[in-house]
Design an enzyme around this catalytic site. Sequence first.
Site, PDB file in Angstrom:
ATOM      1  N   ASP A 136     -15.728  45.262 -21.188  1.00  0.00           N
ATOM      2  CA  ASP A 136     -15.461  43.549 -19.975  1.00  0.00           C
ATOM      3  C   ASP A 136     -14.605  43.917 -20.020  1.00  0.00           C
ATOM      4  O   ASP A 136     -14.327  42.982 -18.569  1.00  0.00           O
ATOM      5  CB  ASP A 136     -15.741  42.464 -21.283  1.00  0.00           C
ATOM      6  CG  ASP A 136     -14.714  42.166 -22.090  1.00  0.00           C
ATOM      7  OD1 ASP A 136     -13.120  42.929 -22.109  1.00  0.00           O
ATOM      8  OD2 ASP A 136     -15.366  43.037 -23.703  1.00  0.00           O
TER       9      ASP A 136
ATOM     10  N   ASP B  14     -20.377  58.097 -25.087  1.00  0.00           N
ATOM     11  CA  ASP B  14     -20.240  57.105 -27.209  1.00  0.00           C
ATOM     12  C   ASP B  14     -19.121  57.420 -27.603  1.00  0.00           C
ATOM     13  O   ASP B  14     -18.765  58.683 -26.939  1.00  0.00           O
ATOM     14  CB  ASP B  14     -21.459  57.762 -27.258  1.00  0.00           C
ATOM     15  CG  ASP B  14     -20.909  58.027 -29.225  1.00  0.00           C
ATOM     16  OD1 ASP B  14     -20.441  57.156 -29.505  1.00  0.00           O
ATOM     17  OD2 ASP B  14     -21.850  58.399 -30.151  1.00  0.00           O
TER      18      ASP B  14
ATOM     19  N   ASP C 282     -11.622  47.794 -29.851  1.00  0.00           N
ATOM     20  CA  ASP C 282     -12.670  46.532 -29.499  1.00  0.00           C
ATOM     21  C   ASP C 282     -14.243  46.504 -29.260  1.00  0.00           C
ATOM     22  O   ASP C 282     -15.240  46.498 -28.196  1.00  0.00           O
ATOM     23  CB  ASP C 282     -12.438  46.367 -27.526  1.00  0.00           C
ATOM     24  CG  ASP C 282     -12.575  44.654 -27.155  1.00  0.00           C
ATOM     25  OD1 ASP C 282     -13.414  44.215 -28.530  1.00  0.00           O
ATOM     26  OD2 ASP C 282     -12.319  44.637 -25.566  1.00  0.00           O
TER      27      ASP C 282
END
Lengths: 286, 286
Positions: A89, A141, A160
Amino acid sequence: MKRDILFFDNDPYAPENQFYRVEEVLFVGKSQFQDVKVLKLDGFGLALVLDDVVQFTEREEFVYHETLAHVPLFTLPEPRNVLIIGGGDCGVAREVLKHKSVENVVLVDIDEMVTKVVKEYFYHLYKDAFEDRRLKILHEDGLKFVRDYRGEKFDAVLIDLTDPVGPAKPLFEEPFYRMIFDILTEDGIMAAQTESIWYHQDTVRDVQNALKNVFPITDIAYFITPVYTGYWWTISIGSKMYNPRISYRTCNLKTRYYCDDVRSVSFLPQRIYKELMEGKLFSDDK
Amino acid sequence: MKRDILFFDNDPYAPENQFYRVEEVLFVGKSQFQDVKVLKLDGFGLALVLDDVVQFTEREEFVYHETLAHVPLFTLPEPRNVLIIGGGDCGVAREVLKHKSVENVVLVDIDEMVTKVVKEYFYHLYKDAFEDRRLKILHEDGLKFVRDYRGEKFDAVLIDLTDPVGPAKPLFEEPFYRMIFDILTEDGIMAAQTESIWYHQDTVRDVQNALKNVFPITDIAYFITPVYTGYWWTISIGSKMYNPRISYRTCNLKTRYYCDDVRSVSFLPQRIYKELMEGKLFSDDK
């Protein structure tokens, strides 16, 4: 109480759950990895929801993002090169980029849809990150990226992630922390979101013990946000040289929550830390 | 997630609500003042529920009760005479009575049913209080009691009320704090539960401003419990002589949570306090 459309947060391992009143459904999608929703919630504004768990809302996102970025970065005298695992995000990235010394931020989030959706619906919150040329976003990944990394070492690695279930689980374990140790500079630091003191003491303790096997200095910071049940939520830290309880620099950044005063109460009190590690926290038997 | 019987907490003024899985309904009653329930909640054990709001549970009751009692009492060198308004469950009383110097505790709770129900279902938690001859429980209006009181002055007044709606509202206002000032000794202190930093900033600020008009020293402590939404929950303090940030005595009591280390992080950071009072907390504009 209005009884219109309710959204039930589906925290995977908390005894108590939350629900919100939905004002608007803006996006419903499904990526290769998870369900992705953007909802407008009464009292919280826009919310990013992954697998039916609220990840953040307009109202409170800064508390988590500022804490996860600034507690470790202010531990260092001059962070330059920062890696973020997860965090697609760009909330943590936005905070990292406020540090003038930072020259290079690599963000590795497996799910491209998260970044796309946030760019479309939350651009107003994260535009400083999206428009900053120091940020490089990779969709792959995180574990594989860290294992195979051979470039310039990082001053800080910030993790995160969503809850430690399914594919995220190995990213809460010792082998992964060992790989991170290897790609950190000799005074480097890592910090990771690691669940709540109330509901996930075993996770917090397991992570801390894993970190102790890898890093000479470890500690637990915390933050409080109303959208995560159990609310007393931890950030686990491994550090090679600097004590994270000490801020190397005075905070002069424009923030909404984090500051030197807040930092001074952002680590677990010593007795709470000790009792947590002994499995005696909140117990009568101590 | 099990989809059996759910209990929806009905917080009167929070944008987000909580729900719990009910294992057993032990008591449902209605007093002159409120609905009273005892539920066994998955993950929390027995819960006292008033007007459909969880007041405390076996799992976490000590955090709130210890904080509201010990933060003000350890501010004083030798508390002897203590008044509790509300708190008919005797949780705060149990903590107050741990102080050896305390000779006399008067508890004034308007609702006798609360004390009766707690005595029946939660005796294991509060027996030290119920069996202590220093405790005197009165069932009458707290405001009237304080207004008409002419006895020996109190060293501490602790206010343990439900949310400031309906009949409890005047007990969050300046005229009441002024009456309390008058029944306190010249180095006395008062402390009151006053809602959350996240959802009730106006209440917290209004109370603090009211206290500032009455007491020379005021401050805001906090505690964190998963059963109160908004979770960053305040205790507002008015003191005549002693600075509540300083503990006059080292804590050597048997507690599950409160201790000197915890106290050191139990007051709002100065910048948070300042921004809260200026109406700029969490704001971009500061």
